[in-house]
Write a protein that holds these residues in place. Sequence first.
Motif, PDB file in Angstrom:
ATOM      1  N   UNK A  80       0.837  -1.201   0.000  1.00 58.94           N
ATOM      2  CA  UNK A  80       0.000   0.000   0.000  1.00 58.94           C
ATOM      3  C   UNK A  80       0.870   1.248   0.000  1.00 58.94           C
ATOM      4  N   UNK A  81       1.980   1.219   0.757  1.00 57.38           N
ATOM      5  CA  UNK A  81       2.902   2.353   0.758  1.00 57.38           C
ATOM      6  C   UNK A  81       3.469   2.594  -0.637  1.00 57.38           C
ATOM      7  N   UNK A  82       3.782   1.519  -1.349  1.00 53.09           N
ATOM      8  CA  UNK A  82       4.278   1.668  -2.721  1.00 53.09           C
ATOM      9  C   UNK A  82       3.234   2.347  -3.594  1.00 53.09           C
ATOM     10  N   UNK A  83       1.976   1.961  -3.421  1.00 48.87           N
ATOM     11  CA  UNK A  83       0.903   2.613  -4.177  1.00 48.87           C
ATOM     12  C   UNK A  83       0.828   4.094  -3.834  1.00 48.87           C
ATOM     13  N   UNK A  84       0.907   4.424  -2.544  1.00 43.94           N
ATOM     14  CA  UNK A  84       0.877   5.832  -2.153  1.00 43.94           C
ATOM     15  C   UNK A  84       2.058   6.610  -2.701  1.00 43.94           C
TER      16      UNK A  84
ATOM     17  N   UNK B 219      -4.253  -6.512  -4.145  1.00 47.72           N
ATOM     18  CA  UNK B 219      -4.853  -5.401  -4.876  1.00 47.72           C
ATOM     19  C   UNK B 219      -3.924  -4.190  -4.925  1.00 47.72           C
ATOM     20  N   UNK B 220      -3.239  -3.910  -3.821  1.00 49.91           N
ATOM     21  CA  UNK B 220      -2.376  -2.727  -3.757  1.00 49.91           C
ATOM     22  C   UNK B 220      -1.193  -2.842  -4.706  1.00 49.91           C
TER      23      UNK B 220
ATOM     24  N   UNK C 283      -0.484  -0.461  -7.872  1.00 49.44           N
ATOM     25  CA  UNK C 283       0.760   0.311  -7.904  1.00 49.44           C
ATOM     26  C   UNK C 283       1.533   0.059  -9.192  1.00 49.44           C
ATOM     27  N   UNK C 284       1.674  -1.205  -9.579  1.00 53.64           N
ATOM     28  CA  UNK C 284       2.424  -1.532 -10.792  1.00 53.64           C
ATOM     29  C   UNK C 284       1.715  -1.015 -12.035  1.00 53.64           C
TER      30      UNK C 284
ATOM     31  N   UNK D 196       8.980   7.193 -12.619  1.00 50.15           N
ATOM     32  CA  UNK D 196      10.213   6.446 -12.384  1.00 50.15           C
ATOM     33  C   UNK D 196       9.990   5.386 -11.306  1.00 50.15           C
ATOM     34  N   UNK D 197       9.871   4.131 -11.730  1.00 50.39           N
ATOM     35  CA  UNK D 197       9.606   3.050 -10.793  1.00 50.39           C
ATOM     36  C   UNK D 197      10.778   2.839  -9.838  1.00 50.39           C
ATOM     37  N   UNK D 198      11.995   3.058 -10.328  1.00 49.20           N
ATOM     38  CA  UNK D 198      13.160   2.874  -9.448  1.00 49.20           C
ATOM     39  C   UNK D 198      13.122   3.818  -8.254  1.00 49.20           C
ATOM     40  N   UNK D 199      12.678   5.046  -8.505  1.00 54.47           N
ATOM     41  CA  UNK D 199      12.583   6.010  -7.419  1.00 54.47           C
ATOM     42  C   UNK D 199      11.530   5.610  -6.400  1.00 54.47           C
TER      43      UNK D 199
END
Length: 287
Positions: free
Chosen positions: A52-56, A102-103, A107-108, A117-120
């Motif tokens: 969820x944090x990655x999504x945020x 789901x999260x 996110x992806x 930038x996914x790396x960031x």
Amino acid sequence: MSVLGQVGDLLHLVPVQRAGVGLLLAAAGLPVVGVVIVGLDIMPVRFAMMHVALLGIAVGQLIGLDPVVCALLACAAAGAGVAPLARTPDGLSGAMGLLMSLAIAAALLLLALSGVNANGAFALLWGSILAVRPTDLLLLGVLAVAVPGLFWWRRRDLALLLHDRELALCSGVPVQRLTVLLLVLVAVAVAGAIRLTGALLVDALTLLPALAARRLGRSLVSITAWAVVIGVAVNTAGFLAALAWDLPPGPVLVLAAGAVALAVHLIPERRTSSWRASASSAGPSSH
């Protein structure tokens, strides 16, 4: 230069001082969250909130807001939103598994469609303890006061809830509201640790001190006190060791907390009544 001299010089640097203060603040609140995680048997919550944090973070990068703030808000909303699915103790783990799936998918997909930038985004999940900002310290300070304060205020209700959900319901404990509040606190705590060890290593601040404390404490209050003491000791020793030998603090903290948890479990178990047994005979607090 001696090791002590090197550590002393580093402690004069503002980023190092902020990191040290952040770890001490974290040790005052996050191990209490770990006691809740262990008591509710919701180990998957750390992984769910990581996703969820990655999504945020992805949303924050997309709309130009602070990614950590967005991660915090996303985790808080997710913690509150998943509570209605947790009608039974087993339902908590199932709800966290659903939330995690789901999260990460959202996110992806967002990262792929937006060109962010996914790396960031993923880099923030690893954390950077020396990148702690004043706003991060403020959040950790709030958690350091709010989490122990809530625990002390509702300690009897919490003991019943963590012992047996059905018994807590029959005893008049507001289980649904308390569960929502606990899940929000757990989610916010995980998000608050992102800048310290990173969401992927958050166990060093939450779960491992709680696991060690369960072996030492005889009541819920003593277990929580032991968790905080172990958290302060591990965070202090691990951070100083990382500075002394120029090691990454996150993994050192996890290894130090893990070593303490393993060492404590080598102590012969005492034949005493557990806090779960005492909770079953105690009524809820009156408010």
